[in-house]
Design a protein around this motif. Structure first.
Motif, short mmCIF file in Angstrom:
data_model
loop_
_atom_site.label_atom_id
_atom_site.label_comp_id
_atom_site.label_asym_id
_atom_site.label_seq_id
_atom_site.Cartn_x
_atom_site.Cartn_y
_atom_site.Cartn_z
N GLU A 107 88.41 -25.65 -126.55
CA GLU A 107 89.11 -26.91 -126.30
C GLU A 107 88.62 -27.51 -125.00
O GLU A 107 88.38 -26.81 -124.02
CB GLU A 107 90.62 -26.69 -126.21
N VAL A 108 88.51 -28.85 -125.01
CA VAL A 108 88.10 -29.57 -123.81
C VAL A 108 89.33 -30.16 -123.16
O VAL A 108 90.05 -30.95 -123.76
CB VAL A 108 87.09 -30.69 -124.17
N HIS A 109 89.57 -29.77 -121.92
CA HIS A 109 90.75 -30.25 -121.20
C HIS A 109 90.37 -31.26 -120.12
O HIS A 109 91.22 -31.69 -119.36
CB HIS A 109 91.48 -29.06 -120.55
N GLY A 110 89.10 -31.62 -120.08
CA GLY A 110 88.64 -32.55 -119.05
C GLY A 110 88.03 -33.79 -119.65
O GLY A 110 88.61 -34.42 -120.52
N SER A 111 86.84 -34.13 -119.19
CA SER A 111 86.20 -35.39 -119.55
C SER A 111 85.04 -35.19 -120.53
O SER A 111 84.50 -34.09 -120.64
CB SER A 111 85.66 -36.07 -118.29
N TRP A 112 84.70 -36.29 -121.18
CA TRP A 112 83.56 -36.34 -122.09
C TRP A 112 82.55 -37.37 -121.59
O TRP A 112 82.94 -38.39 -121.02
CB TRP A 112 83.99 -36.76 -123.49
N GLY A 113 81.28 -37.10 -121.85
CA GLY A 113 80.27 -38.10 -121.62
C GLY A 113 80.19 -39.04 -122.81
O GLY A 113 80.90 -38.87 -123.80
N GLN A 114 79.31 -40.01 -122.70
CA GLN A 114 79.20 -41.03 -123.76
C GLN A 114 78.30 -40.59 -124.89
O GLN A 114 78.30 -41.21 -125.96
CB GLN A 114 78.69 -42.35 -123.16
N GLY A 115 77.53 -39.53 -124.66
CA GLY A 115 76.67 -39.00 -125.71
C GLY A 115 75.24 -39.49 -125.61
O GLY A 115 74.97 -40.58 -125.11
N THR A 116 74.33 -38.66 -126.10
CA THR A 116 72.91 -39.02 -126.16
C THR A 116 72.36 -38.56 -127.51
O THR A 116 72.66 -37.46 -127.97
CB THR A 116 72.13 -38.42 -124.99
N GLN A 117 71.59 -39.42 -128.14
CA GLN A 117 71.09 -39.15 -129.50
C GLN A 117 69.88 -38.24 -129.46
O GLN A 117 68.93 -38.47 -128.70
CB GLN A 117 70.71 -40.46 -130.20
N VAL A 118 69.92 -37.22 -130.29
CA VAL A 118 68.77 -36.34 -130.51
C VAL A 118 68.42 -36.42 -131.98
O VAL A 118 69.27 -36.17 -132.84
CB VAL A 118 69.09 -34.88 -130.12
#
Length: 122
Positions: A107-118
Protein backbone atom coordinates in the motif's frame (compact mmCIF):
# COMPACT_ATOMS: atom_id res chain seq x y z
CA UNK A 1 2.72 18.12 -0.53
CA UNK A 2 5.64 16.03 -1.76
CA UNK A 3 6.18 16.07 -5.50
CA UNK A 4 7.67 13.11 -7.33
CA UNK A 5 8.89 13.58 -10.90
CA UNK A 6 9.77 10.61 -13.06
CA UNK A 7 12.01 10.61 -16.12
CA UNK A 8 13.76 8.18 -18.42
CA UNK A 9 10.88 6.45 -20.13
CA UNK A 10 10.81 5.81 -23.85
CA UNK A 11 10.68 3.28 -26.65
CA UNK A 12 13.07 0.34 -26.65
CA UNK A 13 13.32 -2.97 -28.45
CA UNK A 14 12.90 -6.35 -26.82
CA UNK A 15 16.02 -7.21 -24.86
CA UNK A 16 17.02 -3.60 -24.44
CA UNK A 17 17.49 -1.53 -21.30
CA UNK A 18 16.14 1.67 -19.82
CA UNK A 19 16.83 3.50 -16.60
CA UNK A 20 14.04 5.38 -14.89
CA UNK A 21 14.65 8.09 -12.32
CA UNK A 22 12.37 9.72 -9.80
CA UNK A 23 13.28 12.89 -7.97
CA UNK A 24 11.47 13.84 -4.77
CA UNK A 25 10.84 17.25 -3.27
CA UNK A 26 10.65 15.80 0.24
CA UNK A 27 12.95 17.39 2.81
CA UNK A 28 13.20 14.05 4.59
CA UNK A 29 13.53 11.87 1.48
CA UNK A 30 16.02 9.58 3.20
CA UNK A 31 13.32 8.47 5.65
CA UNK A 32 10.84 7.35 2.97
CA UNK A 33 10.37 3.87 1.59
CA UNK A 34 10.29 4.32 -2.19
CA UNK A 35 9.06 2.22 -5.03
CA UNK A 36 7.89 1.79 -8.58
CA UNK A 37 4.53 0.63 -9.88
CA UNK A 38 3.25 0.21 -13.40
CA UNK A 39 -0.04 0.17 -15.21
CA UNK A 40 -0.55 -1.38 -18.60
CA UNK A 41 -3.56 -0.51 -20.79
CA UNK A 42 -6.68 -2.20 -19.50
CA UNK A 43 -4.95 -3.54 -16.40
CA UNK A 44 -4.73 -2.54 -12.77
CA UNK A 45 -1.71 -0.78 -11.37
CA UNK A 46 0.81 -3.27 -10.00
CA UNK A 47 3.83 -3.17 -7.76
CA UNK A 48 7.17 -3.52 -9.55
CA UNK A 49 10.02 -2.78 -7.12
CA UNK A 50 10.68 -1.13 -3.78
CA UNK A 51 13.52 -0.09 -1.51
CA UNK A 52 13.50 0.81 2.15
CA UNK A 53 14.88 4.05 3.55
CA UNK A 54 18.23 2.57 4.58
CA UNK A 55 18.75 0.67 1.31
CA UNK A 56 19.17 -2.54 3.25
CA UNK A 57 16.14 -4.21 1.68
CA UNK A 58 14.81 -4.32 -1.85
CA UNK A 59 11.61 -5.90 -3.11
CA UNK A 60 10.62 -7.07 -6.57
CA UNK A 61 7.61 -8.56 -8.23
CA UNK A 62 8.18 -12.03 -9.63
CA UNK A 63 7.75 -10.72 -13.16
CA UNK A 64 10.79 -8.43 -12.95
CA UNK A 65 13.02 -10.21 -10.45
CA UNK A 66 16.48 -10.76 -11.91
CA UNK A 67 15.93 -8.17 -14.66
CA UNK A 68 15.20 -4.90 -12.81
CA UNK A 69 17.29 -3.23 -10.14
CA UNK A 70 16.05 -0.50 -7.82
CA UNK A 71 18.46 1.86 -6.12
CA UNK A 72 18.40 5.24 -4.43
CA UNK A 73 20.68 8.18 -3.88
CA UNK A 74 19.56 9.90 -0.70
CA UNK A 75 21.99 12.78 -1.26
CA UNK A 76 20.17 13.61 -4.50
CA UNK A 77 16.62 12.72 -3.38
CA UNK A 78 16.43 10.26 -6.24
CA UNK A 79 15.38 6.67 -6.75
CA UNK A 80 16.26 4.74 -9.90
CA UNK A 81 14.92 1.68 -11.68
CA UNK A 82 17.37 -0.02 -14.01
CA UNK A 83 15.37 -2.19 -16.39
CA UNK A 84 17.24 -4.84 -18.35
CA UNK A 85 16.19 -7.59 -20.74
CA UNK A 86 12.96 -5.74 -21.42
CA UNK A 87 9.99 -7.62 -22.82
CA UNK A 88 6.86 -6.38 -24.64
CA UNK A 89 4.85 -7.26 -21.52
CA UNK A 90 6.86 -4.63 -19.61
CA UNK A 91 5.10 -1.96 -21.67
CA UNK A 92 3.23 0.30 -19.25
CA UNK A 93 3.16 3.68 -17.57
CA UNK A 94 5.62 3.53 -14.69
CA UNK A 95 4.87 5.46 -11.50
CA UNK A 96 7.11 6.39 -8.62
CA UNK A 97 5.66 6.41 -5.10
CA UNK A 98 6.75 6.98 -1.53
CA UNK A 99 5.50 5.86 1.85
CA UNK A 100 5.10 2.24 0.82
CA UNK A 101 4.21 -0.50 3.29
CA UNK A 102 6.33 -3.48 2.29
CA UNK A 103 4.86 -5.78 4.92
CA UNK A 104 1.46 -5.94 3.31
CA UNK A 105 0.09 -5.55 -0.16
CA UNK A 106 2.48 -2.70 -0.96
CA UNK A 107 0.00 0.00 0.00
CA UNK A 108 1.12 3.53 -0.79
CA UNK A 109 0.57 5.95 2.06
CA UNK A 110 2.40 8.87 0.49
CA UNK A 111 2.64 10.51 -2.90
CA UNK A 112 2.57 9.40 -6.52
CA UNK A 113 4.43 10.74 -9.50
CA UNK A 114 2.71 11.56 -12.77
CA UNK A 115 4.11 8.52 -14.55
CA UNK A 116 6.44 7.90 -17.47
CA UNK A 117 5.65 5.73 -20.49
CA UNK A 118 7.79 2.71 -21.27
CA UNK A 119 7.13 0.93 -24.54
CA UNK A 120 8.93 -2.26 -25.53
CA UNK A 121 8.60 -3.24 -29.17
CA UNK A 122 8.79 -6.83 -30.31
Amino acid sequence: QVQLVESGGGLVRTGGSLKLSCTSSARTFSSYAMGWFRQAPGKEREFVAGINWSQTNTYYSDSVKGRFIISRDNAKNTVHLQMNSLKPEDTAVYFCADGINFSGAYEVHGSWGQGTQVTVSS
